[in-house]
Motif scaffolding. Structure first.
Motif, PDB file in Angstrom:
ATOM      1  N   TYR A   1      -2.770  -8.276  38.130  1.00  0.00           N
ATOM      2  CA  TYR A   1      -2.553  -6.870  38.478  1.00  0.00           C
ATOM      3  C   TYR A   1      -2.456  -5.993  37.233  1.00  0.00           C
ATOM      4  CZ  TYR A   1      -0.144  -2.759  40.518  1.00  0.00           C
ATOM      5  OH  TYR A   1       0.220  -1.491  40.896  1.00  0.00           O
TER       6      TYR A   1
ATOM      7  N   ASP B   1      -1.146  -3.170  36.411  1.00  0.00           N
ATOM      8  CA  ASP B   1      -0.178  -2.208  36.928  1.00  0.00           C
ATOM      9  C   ASP B   1       0.021  -1.001  36.019  1.00  0.00           C
ATOM     10  OD1 ASP B   1       1.178  -4.294  35.237  1.00  0.00           O
ATOM     11  OD2 ASP B   1       2.870  -2.916  35.488  1.00  0.00           O
TER      12      ASP B   1
ATOM     13  N   ARG C   1      -0.248   2.637  37.823  1.00  0.00           N
ATOM     14  CA  ARG C   1       0.969   3.451  37.919  1.00  0.00           C
ATOM     15  C   ARG C   1       0.801   4.785  37.184  1.00  0.00           C
ATOM     16  NH1 ARG C   1       3.961  -0.107  36.354  1.00  0.00           N
ATOM     17  NH2 ARG C   1       4.061   0.387  34.131  1.00  0.00           N
TER      18      ARG C   1
ATOM     19  N   THR D   1       0.440   2.165  43.920  1.00  0.00           N
ATOM     20  CA  THR D   1       1.330   1.296  43.159  1.00  0.00           C
ATOM     21  C   THR D   1       2.001   0.265  44.064  1.00  0.00           C
ATOM     22  OG1 THR D   1       3.261   2.761  43.381  1.00  0.00           O
ATOM     23  CG2 THR D   1       1.785   3.169  41.527  1.00  0.00           C
TER      24      THR D   1
ATOM     25  N   ARG E   1       0.502  -3.997  44.469  1.00  0.00           N
ATOM     26  CA  ARG E   1       1.485  -5.045  44.223  1.00  0.00           C
ATOM     27  C   ARG E   1       1.578  -5.971  45.430  1.00  0.00           C
ATOM     28  NH1 ARG E   1       7.812  -4.018  42.725  1.00  0.00           N
ATOM     29  NH2 ARG E   1       7.058  -4.123  40.567  1.00  0.00           N
TER      30      ARG E   1
ATOM     31  N   HIS F   1      -0.640  -5.238  31.872  1.00  0.00           N
ATOM     32  CA  HIS F   1      -0.440  -6.141  33.013  1.00  0.00           C
ATOM     33  C   HIS F   1       0.978  -6.695  32.912  1.00  0.00           C
ATOM     34  CE1 HIS F   1      -4.691  -6.006  31.889  1.00  0.00           C
ATOM     35  NE2 HIS F   1      -5.013  -6.315  33.136  1.00  0.00           N
TER      36      HIS F   1
ATOM     37  N   ASP G   1       3.569  -6.214  35.548  1.00  0.00           N
ATOM     38  CA  ASP G   1       4.345  -6.118  36.776  1.00  0.00           C
ATOM     39  C   ASP G   1       5.262  -7.328  36.925  1.00  0.00           C
ATOM     40  OD1 ASP G   1       4.550  -4.613  39.511  1.00  0.00           O
ATOM     41  OD2 ASP G   1       4.418  -6.746  40.003  1.00  0.00           O
TER      42      ASP G   1
ATOM     43  N   ASP H   1       4.232  -9.565  39.919  1.00  0.00           N
ATOM     44  CA  ASP H   1       2.946 -10.238  39.747  1.00  0.00           C
ATOM     45  C   ASP H   1       3.009 -11.306  38.652  1.00  0.00           C
ATOM     46  OD1 ASP H   1       0.039 -10.179  40.567  1.00  0.00           O
ATOM     47  OD2 ASP H   1      -0.170  -9.896  38.399  1.00  0.00           O
TER      48      ASP H   1
END
Length: 633
Positions: free
Chosen positions: A219, A221, A225, A267, A271, A592, A594, A597
């Motif tokens: 992910y 993220d 985000r 977001t 996830r 990356h 998260d 994740d």
């Protein structure tokens, strides 16, 4: 007249979740808020023109758009260039990104300039109309906010057909825009809306899962985000103090709870969903082969974390008879407005929207592939120096037909050597590094080629797709959780003859390496029977059925896709391959990190690369011989 989306077809997946309040709201009762200005500008401006839509999975909506067209278009219809997105049709470029706007080519600056879209002052002067629309649920367009969804593409298709049917339109519509306004072109073109005649996706990802959200299944993220919070949600329709100003509708402002019910949050969705066969990702899929209009796909060698892969994949798999690939360098925001690039855009659109082909697009005089070759050090974020340093070269296909795929084998002494066959001397090497590295505390290994001993004037060009073949494992920490997965983050770097890295211009003008690649080892399964699978590009389906176990102590052979690149190695220069467990230099905002994740319960431990006679590890590089060396003129 309310236009209705076509019934779901093979582009469809499960329907996006929405609210019954949104699905049953009747926007047709809203008053007409259109205004027309025929005197203030060198074009006619019609603001907040409404296009009602229905039949979408997310419910009905009302697309509002601004239309800029030449003064004589009432009697002399013109082709239309359409953009449809969430950034705000009424938010000026100078407000959206003041620094970037200050650097834009003055020939493409006006009071109506908008971020990543064509400027109306230039294009109306060249006998085009521009239609700039707020995506449903954003700006002045009431409806359910569901960016990059099937419903978004269906609404966009309706808008294109509407534009083609207007009395000031010739019936031919083109799409031209950067980033979001490019990525959306692939998806809507596959729906084949009436009136669409050509597209120019300029730095636009074509695969929502692989290009943007989950690199190798991991992910991304950081970008999702940042993008959602800065670019999108602050422009939701009905939001008080919305970045683009108040809504034109009476009582249009909404409470926080209602706003949340009338949008899908990327977001959260990215996830909660991990695989392409889950409803959220599945409904965004489409068949690139359904794209049949002429395509000019423009990619940037520096876009190694978002759009680069999509532009090349879009070119490869579009079903269009007339399709072209053009590669550029430089930042993500400015090249779109360079004089020479705008001339390419206009030449292409003139050919397919006006029937005026001075550039050889329709008769075979134009090369299918136009590359900028990165040879030499042009510095970072220096557009003029890049123009002076990097030359352009035409090819007739991608990948280049004369490519020689060479294996550079990794050895236990951290070297990377070109060999026809793996020759290993000595025992097994088990090279370890910590899992869960971060941009601030990177963890990994680096393998380097010996600086080239080529003589003066000799060089080696690497242009195309790259695959890294690795043998990896994981072990737990003492007293720690038992790891059940491995994340691989690969980076290819260009080392100058002085031993220092040669950087290139990234998306935001930041220094980036040659390219990157990623893989979550539990998603290592390759579908070799898929028509898109190639030895130089392993195809993964990334579905829940593809998940394979990762057991501590077991060694797994994996092929990692690295994104395409172009570089010419000169005398004394070398390459470095970085194998890491997290983001490293050159990642920018595309991190990356998260916590769900990349949970320590799953990944914590020590990762290994195994090297032995049994375990050969190599980098497959696309080496390009000179045309004259293979019999080409």
């Amino acid at each position: 007249m309310t236009l209705t989306a076509p019934k779901p077809d093979n582009h469809s997946g499960t329907e996006a979740k929405s609210t019954s309040a949104t699905q049953h709201r009747d926007y047709s009762s809203l008053p007409d808020v259109t205004t027309h200005d025929r005197t203030s500008f060198p074009y006619i401006l019609s603001k907040n023109v409404s296009v009602p839509v229905s039949g979408l999975a997310t419910g009905p909506g009302l697309i509002r758009c601004n239309i800029y067209r030449p003064h004589d278009s009432d009697t002399n219809p013109v082709p239309v260039l359409v953009t449809y997105g969430p950034y705000g049709k009424d938010i000026s470029y100078s407000e959206f990104n003041p620094k970037s706007f200050s650097e834009v080519n003055p020939a493409h600056k006006s009071v109506h300039s908008c971020w990543e879209t064509p400027d109306p002052s230039f294009w109306t002067a060249h006998s085009y109309a521009l239609l700039r629309a707020d995506e449903l649920g954003t700006g002045q367009s009431p409806g359910f906010l569901d960016t990059m969804s099937r419903s978004t593409s269906e609404a966009f298709a309706i808008l294109i057909t509407w534009a083609s049917s207007q009395p000031w339109s010739t019936g031919k519509v083109g799409l031209l825009g950067v980033s979001y306004y490019a990525g959306s072109q692939w998806r809507v073109a596959a729906r084949q809306p009436t009136g669409l005649a050509a597209i120019i996706p300029w730095e636009g990802m074509s695969d929502y899962y692989r290009d943007r959200c989950r690199h190798g299944g991991i992910y991304s993220d950081g970008f999702v985000r940042w993008w959602w919070e800065r670019q999108v949600v602050g422009n939701q329709y009905g939001l008080a103090n919305r970045r683009g100003g108040k809504t034109v509708d009476e009582n249009g402002e909404k409470e926080k709870g209602e706003l949340e019910r009338e949008r899908r949050d990327q977001t959260v969705d990215n996830r909660e969903n991990r695989y392409r066969d889950e409803g959220y990702y599945r409904e965004k899929e489409y068949d690139m082969g359904d794209i049949t209009v002429p395509v000019l796909s423009v990619g940037n060698w520096g876009g190694i974390l978002l759009h680069l892969r999509g532009n090349i994949q879009g070119y490869l798999h579009a079903g269009s008879e007339k399709k072209f690939l053009r590669m550029i360098t430089g930042r993500h925001d400015l090249p779109f407005y360079y004089d020479e690039e705008v001339e390419v855009q206009r030449s292409f659109l003139d050919a397919f929207l006006k029937g005026e082909d001075g550039g050889g697009w329709t008769d075979g005089r134009r090369a299918r592939v136009d590359l900028v070759i990165r040879k030499g050090d042009a510095g970072v974020n220096d557009a003029q120096r890049e123009r002076d340093t990097f030359e352009r070269r035409e090819e007739e296909e991608w990948p280049i037909e004369r490519t020689e795929y060479a294996r550079f084998y990794l050895s236990g002494d951290m070297a990377m050597t070109r060999m026809d066959n793996w020759v290993h001397e000595g025992g097994q090497k088990k090279l370890g590094y910590r899992a869960l590295g971060t941009i601030d505390e990177s963890q990994g290994l680096t393998f380097k080629t010996v600086p080239s001993d080529m003589g003066p004037g000799q060089e080696m060009e690497i242009t195309g797709h790259i695959v890294a073949h690795l043998n990896v494992s994981v072990s737990p920490d003492v007293g720690g959780p038992t790891p059940s997965d491995i994340d691989l983050f690969l980076t290819l770097r260009h080392i100058g003859k002085d031993g220092k890295e040669i950087f290139y211009t990234g998306t935001a003008g930041d220094p980036v390496p040659l390219t990157k690649g990623w893989l979550r080892v539990s998603l290592r399964k390759v579908n070799e029977k898929h028509p898109k699978h190639q030895p130089w590009l392993p195809h993964r389906d990334y579905t829940s059925r593809d998940v394979l176990p990762v057991i501590q102590g077991e060694v797994y052979a994996v092929d990692v896709e690295m994104w395409p690149t172009c570089v010419v190695l000169q005398e004394g220069e070398s390459l470095a391959l970085e194998v890491a467990s997290g983001d490293t230099q050159g990642s920018g905002i595309f991190l990356h990190n998260d916590a769900v994740d990349r949970s320590p319960d799953i990944f914590q431990g020590t990762n290994y690369v195994h090297i032995s006679k049994q375990y050969a590890n190599y980098l497959l590089l696309p080496v390009i011989p000179r045309k004259e060396d293979v019999g080409h003129v």
